[in-house]
Design an enzyme around this catalytic site. Sequence first.
Site, mmCIF file in Angstrom:
data_model
loop_
_atom_site.group_PDB
_atom_site.id
_atom_site.type_symbol
_atom_site.label_atom_id
_atom_site.label_comp_id
_atom_site.label_asym_id
_atom_site.label_seq_id
_atom_site.Cartn_x
_atom_site.Cartn_y
_atom_site.Cartn_z
ATOM 1 N N SER A 1 -2.819 5.952 2.732
ATOM 2 C CA SER A 1 -3.745 6.246 3.790
ATOM 3 C C SER A 1 -2.949 7.258 4.932
ATOM 4 O O SER A 1 -1.692 7.221 4.692
ATOM 5 C CB SER A 1 -3.930 4.963 4.735
ATOM 6 O OG SER A 1 -2.958 4.385 5.335
ATOM 7 N N LYS A 2 -3.701 7.680 5.530
ATOM 8 C CA LYS A 2 -3.184 8.780 6.639
ATOM 9 C C LYS A 2 -2.104 8.221 7.538
ATOM 10 O O LYS A 2 -1.193 9.087 7.769
ATOM 11 C CB LYS A 2 -4.592 9.387 7.652
ATOM 12 C CG LYS A 2 -5.545 10.178 6.731
ATOM 13 C CD LYS A 2 -5.742 11.381 7.480
ATOM 14 C CE LYS A 2 -6.601 12.246 6.851
ATOM 15 N NZ LYS A 2 -7.796 11.774 6.614
ATOM 16 N N ARG A 3 -2.084 6.910 7.660
ATOM 17 C CA ARG A 3 -1.052 6.302 8.490
ATOM 18 C C ARG A 3 0.374 6.620 8.244
ATOM 19 O O ARG A 3 1.286 6.839 9.135
ATOM 20 C CB ARG A 3 -1.364 4.894 8.355
ATOM 21 C CG ARG A 3 -0.155 3.774 8.899
ATOM 22 C CD ARG A 3 -0.573 2.585 8.848
ATOM 23 N NE ARG A 3 -0.461 2.030 7.540
ATOM 24 C CZ ARG A 3 0.585 1.649 6.944
ATOM 25 N NH1 ARG A 3 1.792 1.652 7.403
ATOM 26 N NH2 ARG A 3 0.489 0.923 5.844
ATOM 27 N N GLY B 1 0.929 9.642 6.246
ATOM 28 C CA GLY B 1 0.998 11.066 6.094
ATOM 29 C C GLY B 1 -0.138 11.465 5.388
ATOM 30 O O GLY B 1 -1.123 11.142 5.361
#
Length: 475
Positions: free
Chosen positions: A257-259, A261
């Site tokens: 997930s974007k968490r 990167g």
Amino acid sequence: MIDNDVVRTRMAPSPTGELHIGGLRTLLYDYALAKKNNGQFILRIEDTDQKRLVLGSQERILQVIKDYGLSWDEGPDIGGSYGPYVQTERLEIYQKYIKELLDKGLAYRCFCTEDRLTKMRETQKANKQVPRYDQHCLHLTPEEIQKNLDNKIPYTIRMTIPRNQTIIFEDLIRGKIKFNTNDIDDQVLIKSNGVPTYHFAVVVDDHLMKITHVFRGEEWLTSAPKHLLLYQYFGWEPPLFAHLTVLLNPDGKGKLSKRTGSTHARAFLDEGYLPEAMLNFLMLLGWNPGDDREFFTLDEFVQAFNTDHLHKKSPIFDRKKLDYLNGYYLRQKTDDELFALFKKYLPQATDEQIKVLVPVLKERIVKLSDLVSQTKFLFEDVEYDKDLLLKKGTSPENAKLMLTKTKEILKNFDDIQNRIMEMVKENNWNLGEYFMVFRVAICGSVFTPPVVECLPALGQEKTLSKLQIAINKLS
Ligand code: GLU
């Protein structure tokens, strides 16, 4: 397996946004299997979910695949013998095949309103039942159906799912998988606007496009029995399926997930990961060669790839490993190749500056976008606090003396390294201390590239001006 002489694989992205990095991995495996067997790799756009379409996304998906150096043998832009390759351009084809299922009683029209369906689901939930269609419309008489059609009542078309049957198939990664049809909903195949759902279009298209192997994400595993039933209804041979693992966050917690990167294929290129490093990384993210090789060009991968070594366990998206691979591939580049890449990431730098920077920085960057932060001082006076100059315990007087003397000797901009070293020696300054003061004065930061080696890129005038700014701070 389908009685085809040729291996044909496909990647079928939906144009609902950017291509996910997991999608690129799927594509890579599709590509490799087709190429290894002298087969064809097909790109098909699955755009039947009109509500989720994102304008321009199809073009961006095609472009990013090309930017990674991959290509397809048939697809929306180049055509092929089994086109069109965009599902909304194939609507007539689906109509023909759904009629066949309706005629055989293997699909039926459902006139239920959204309101009824919602209430039905709520009641099922309240009774702790799995929400599924209650087959109300399966039992309509031909007369009732005709009346509804005459009254132009909107309808969807659902597939008829038999009860108490076991569906077994062999997944290339997961082995034998069993489903009971009692767990399968009467899937909508055609929506009320006449457009098929993914489940119907994917089966018709994979069959008509003579696809032999389907690689797709494991989120589709529970849909496989519906698809296999459809193959059965039509009397078609299904392709072989491989449901690939999901990619996990580096900390092992949840889906990538974007968490942690970037997650889009495009974002990694923008950050300055090299396509060859990314591909090498993805090759090993769910597959291994059976030995300890870790570097593969695309051609080497194509030769080595097989479906026997695909992993069952979800891989961790180890960004450190990616950085390591990117560093490796960056260092394989000649200075000329690096010159072009540096130029792309530092558009404001002159050719002369880039010539200075390539040898100095090529060993020190993990990805090309690191150049931007590492060379910021060349293009602006970075703001910093005076205390940073004194970080190693230097007194303001000493720091000022160091910088004033440095400014003096840099009025001659030749042989800088040696003359600075001599000056430090003559004055009996501590080397680490001196260079902290000097580095901060020039770059405005304590983490910098080798500062003396970068001075020719900064130029004499700017060097002297930055020294003066630092001296002023200390006064
Ligand atoms: N259109 C589907 C997706 O984007 C593809 C699934 C498949 O490959 O069958 O996830």
